[in-house]
Design an enzyme around this catalytic site. Structure first.
Site, short mmCIF file in Angstrom:
data_model
loop_
_atom_site.label_atom_id
_atom_site.label_comp_id
_atom_site.label_asym_id
_atom_site.label_seq_id
_atom_site.Cartn_x
_atom_site.Cartn_y
_atom_site.Cartn_z
N GLU A 44 -10.98 2.98 4.13
CA GLU A 44 -10.39 4.24 4.41
C GLU A 44 -10.46 4.85 2.79
O GLU A 44 -10.12 4.01 2.15
CB GLU A 44 -8.89 3.96 4.53
CG GLU A 44 -8.18 5.12 4.96
CD GLU A 44 -6.80 4.97 5.58
OE1 GLU A 44 -6.03 5.86 6.08
OE2 GLU A 44 -6.27 3.74 5.55
N LYS A 114 -7.96 11.39 10.94
CA LYS A 114 -6.99 10.69 11.36
C LYS A 114 -6.02 11.17 12.29
O LYS A 114 -5.17 12.04 11.94
CB LYS A 114 -6.34 9.79 10.14
CG LYS A 114 -5.46 8.46 10.50
CD LYS A 114 -5.21 7.75 9.17
CE LYS A 114 -4.49 6.41 9.27
NZ LYS A 114 -4.10 5.91 7.84
N CYS A 175 -7.09 2.85 10.24
CA CYS A 175 -5.89 2.01 9.70
C CYS A 175 -4.73 2.22 10.61
O CYS A 175 -4.59 1.22 11.75
CB CYS A 175 -5.34 2.27 8.24
SG CYS A 175 -4.46 1.27 7.44
N PRO A 357 6.71 -12.78 -23.24
CA PRO A 357 7.81 -13.49 -23.76
C PRO A 357 8.10 -14.68 -22.93
O PRO A 357 8.84 -14.53 -21.90
CB PRO A 357 9.09 -12.59 -23.93
CG PRO A 357 8.57 -10.96 -23.61
CD PRO A 357 7.17 -11.44 -22.86
N SER A 359 10.06 -17.93 -22.13
CA SER A 359 11.42 -18.32 -22.68
C SER A 359 11.36 -19.78 -22.32
O SER A 359 12.49 -20.29 -22.69
CB SER A 359 12.45 -17.59 -21.77
OG SER A 359 12.17 -17.98 -20.24
#
Length: 714
Positions: A44, A114, A175, A357, A359
């Site tokens: 699509e 569509k 779809c 980060p 931890s």
């Protein structure tokens, strides 16, 4: 026998990448022709990419779409095959999501808009397009001049019609139309259409594929026919990952199924089908009676045959054999989906890698393992000689254009592009610091370890200098406000530090190119829903691969990866009690007093249930109480259910503002609270007094009735 070969494609298209999208379309057509296909179906809106969002409101986009279509239709390698292409088309000043069906450079057979638009959850198609609310109606479309000069005509049919060849009839749906109760393929099938194409932009969610595939299989299980499903694959610029899995189905049985997760930009699948199988499958009296009374479609005639001529004794072409549906376990989906999404984001953003980060907790651990999974996928693609991945890998790793370097292991690749950073304070434990360091070593990441106490202390001293007030933790006699403020300083300092290191580490490592690193967030969907995070702490990042994955699923993924990725360190993460480590040890017991689930007042499993009831089941406080009253009758009293529901809605509502600035996260779960795209709700809430009073009144009547029964029984 009437044998013909069809091709369906999964293309990794990128929104607004007209040149790249055009090249991938042409490459897929060449591959389809090489495989002997007479029909090629693409995803699509493949010309523009599905996720253009408000760019679909721009006139330039429609102009460029026709320019790409002109290049494809006129390309020498795109002749001799019927093409089903996806593009936005403007007709009579109205925007439509269309299929453009063409054969050779001299004929556009049909532009099919569509009928039913996707307009919920992640989809806002009615913001950009208008549905063609005129089934079986066809009118004339005046082609732009750049196309007129190629095809040699001024007008082509526009509307809901089907294509009739010498040997068969085909129709297109797009779809969402497959998922509606009154799908077009039902009516087209009764009108003699034997081949259905469905071009899709369907995104990945955990446990969604099986549901989608059952609907696709059902499309021909009752009425027969050949169903050609084409879906986009990859990250085209937003939170979604389109998970491919294109396929060809005949009479409710899968003939070929594509990959759901891979780093291939162009995947072409072919299957050979016998039209006589469709005709014999449909031979039932009840279907014949319905077909006689079905409204007719206009048929666009084209003088060609899709089936192959020749003797039935020829063995050059044979029908494809059915196969079983392949579905990944949720743990594999977490390993593969976000990993593919991260690879697309990394290579297309031109960044030099990622920084997280780390931890020592399970969330940043899971995010790091997903990055390692990405490196494993890239390494496998390199071994399979995927030239696009090879080129992208060398550029991301800082190699020169003429370099021949390639990683010898996934860990070596991980060391080039993934950076982990433990930012401890005086409240951090040796256990978490050690887990972070060991995980980084096992996956090969470039790891740094530091203390940010000097920055935290500077900020608290600034407050003391300006106000004369010295804040204290609660375990040292401070107030709740002081306790939270001292925790938030640590969390926010880590965010600032993460961005400093993300900008400077490539320079420190003398990396060629000078691009910065993308900072990864690691707040899971349950913490986002509850608001159990600090605004502008390490949850604030560039992207978050686990932003819509539950804590429960993340634990299952880590258990799966421990074995499948050979990472024994992951067992220590699973066994650790989740804690933020932002407050000191209890001065009396010398133990940590901070536990995530204790502080939240609810378990992660309960949060998942609350999230699904709120979003997926669309329940407010009263509806949630009613539902859980029955679902939890064996584990909670009615009043305990009420207290849990009230506690959840209290924290959800006061923390909703955090979702307005949440890091863009990979969409993987239907109860994602992402305010920016998916979960459109207020961020300033009144107290839910009305529903609470209604629940309290019901509880009072219930408890009074229970008390009366107890008195009578005595």
């Amino acid at each position: 026998m009437h044998l013909f070969t069809v091709a369906t494609c999964s293309l990794n298209q990128w929104a607004l990448d007209f040149e790249g999208n055009c090249d991938r379309i042409i490459e897929s057509i060449v591959k389809a022709k090489t495989a002997g296909a007479s029909l090629r179906v693409g995803p699509e809106l493949e010309v523009t990419g599905y996720g253009c969002l408000d760019h679909f409101l721009e006139g330039d986009l429609f102009l460029h779409s026709w320019e790409v279509l002109a290049k494809v239709i006129d390309h020498d390698d795109c002749q001799g095959i019927m093409l089903d292409l996806g593009a936005p088309i403007m007709h009579r000043n109205v925007r439509y999501n269309c299929r453009v069906i063409a054969y050779n450079r001299n004929r556009i057979l049909l532009i099919r808009p569509k009928l039913w638009l996707a307009n919920d959850g992640n989809y806002r198609e009615m913001r950009y397009f208008t549905p063609w609310a005129r089934p079986r109606h066809v009118e004339q479309y005046y082609l732009p001049r750049i196309i007129q000069d190629i095809v040699g005509c001024i007008k082509v049919p526009f509307g809901d019609a089907v294509i009739s060849t010498r040997d068969t009839c085909l129709g297109a749906e797009t779809c969402e139309e497959l998922f509606t109760p009154d799908s077009p393929h039902n009516h087209m099938g009764l009108n003699g259409v034997e081949i259905f194409t469905n071009s899709s932009g369907s995104h990945h969610e955990l446990r969604k594929l099986d549901t989608r595939m059952n609907l696709i299989l059902e499309a021909t299980r009752k009425g027969g026919g050949v169903y050609i499903y084409s879906n986009q694959k990859g990250c085209d610029g937003d939170r979604l990952y389109y998970d491919g899995c294109s396929m060809v189905i005949c009479n409710g049985r899968i003939l070929v199924q594509g990959s759901q997760f891979s780093l291939d930009d162009v995947e072409v699948l072919t299957a050979t089908v016998d039209l006589e199988d469709v005709r014999s499958y449909r031979f039932t009296p009840s279907r014949g009676l319905q077909a006689v009374n079905s409204p007719a479609y206009e048929r666009i005639e084209v003088d060609l045959s899709l089936s192959q001529p020749g003797s039935i004794l020829s063995q050059e072409i044979s029908p494809s054999s059915p196969q079983e549906l392949r579905v990944h376990a949720p743990e594999e989906e977490i390993a593969l989906g976000p990993a593919c999404w991260l690879w697309d984001y990394l290579r297309r953003s031109k960044a030099s890698g990622f920084l997280i980060p780390l931890s020592g907790g399970i969330d940043s651990c899971a995010t790091s393992v997903i990055v390692f999974s990405m490196c494993r996928l890239a390494f496998d693609a390199i071994k399979n000689d995927n030239q696009q991945v090879i080129s992208d890998t060398r550029r991301i790793a800082g190699e020169s254009p003429d370099s021949t370097w390639l990683p010898s292991t996934p860990q070596e690749l991980c060391g080039r592009l993934f950076h982990t950073c433990f930012m401890g304070t005086e409240n951090s434990s040796a256990e978490t610091r050690g887990r972070a360091k060991e995980l980084a070593a096992e996956i090969g990441a470039y790891h740094t370890d530091m203390s940010v106490d000097i920055v935290v202390n500077s900020l608290t001293k600034l407050l003391q200098l300006v106000t004369g007030f010295v804040p204290r933790y609660k375990v040292h006699g401070g107030s709740d406000a002081e306790n939270i403020a001292l925790q938030n300083i640590q969390a926010r300092v880590r965010m600032v530090t993460a961005y400093l290191f993300a900008q400077m580490l490539p320079t420190v490592r003398k990396r060629r190119g000078g691009g910065g690193l993308l900072v990864l967030g690691s707040a899971n969907v349950d913490e986002c829903l509850r608001g159990y995070l600090t605004k502008y702490d390490c949850s604030s990042a560039d992207i978050n691969p686990i932003g819509a994955i539950s804590k429960t699923d993340l634990k299952r993924f880590i258990g799966w990866a421990e074995t499948n990725f050979g990472l024994p360190i992951l067992r220590r993460f699973l066994d650790a009690i989740p804690t933020a480590e932002l407050v000191p040890l209890d001065p009396n017991t010398k133990e940590y007093v901070q536990s995530d689930e204790v502080e939240m007042g609810m378990t992660y499993d309960e949060l998942s249930i609350f999230g699904r009831l709120r979003k997926v089941n669309k329940l407010g406080p009263f509806g949630m109480f009613e539902h859980l009253l029955h679902a939890w009758k064996d584990r909670c009293t009615p009043r305990e259910v009420y207290e849990k529901v009230r506690r959840f809605y209290h924290y959800y509502s006061i923390n909703r503002h955090k979702m307005t600035t949440i890091t863009p996260g990979y969409h993987a779960e239907q109860y994602s609270p992402d305010d920016n795209r998916y979960d459109l709700r207020p961020f300033l809430y009144p107290v839910f007094t009305w529903p609470y009073k209604k629940i309290e009144d019901a509880l009072r009547r219930h408890e009074e009735g229970a008390a009366q029964k107890e008195i009578k029984s005595e």
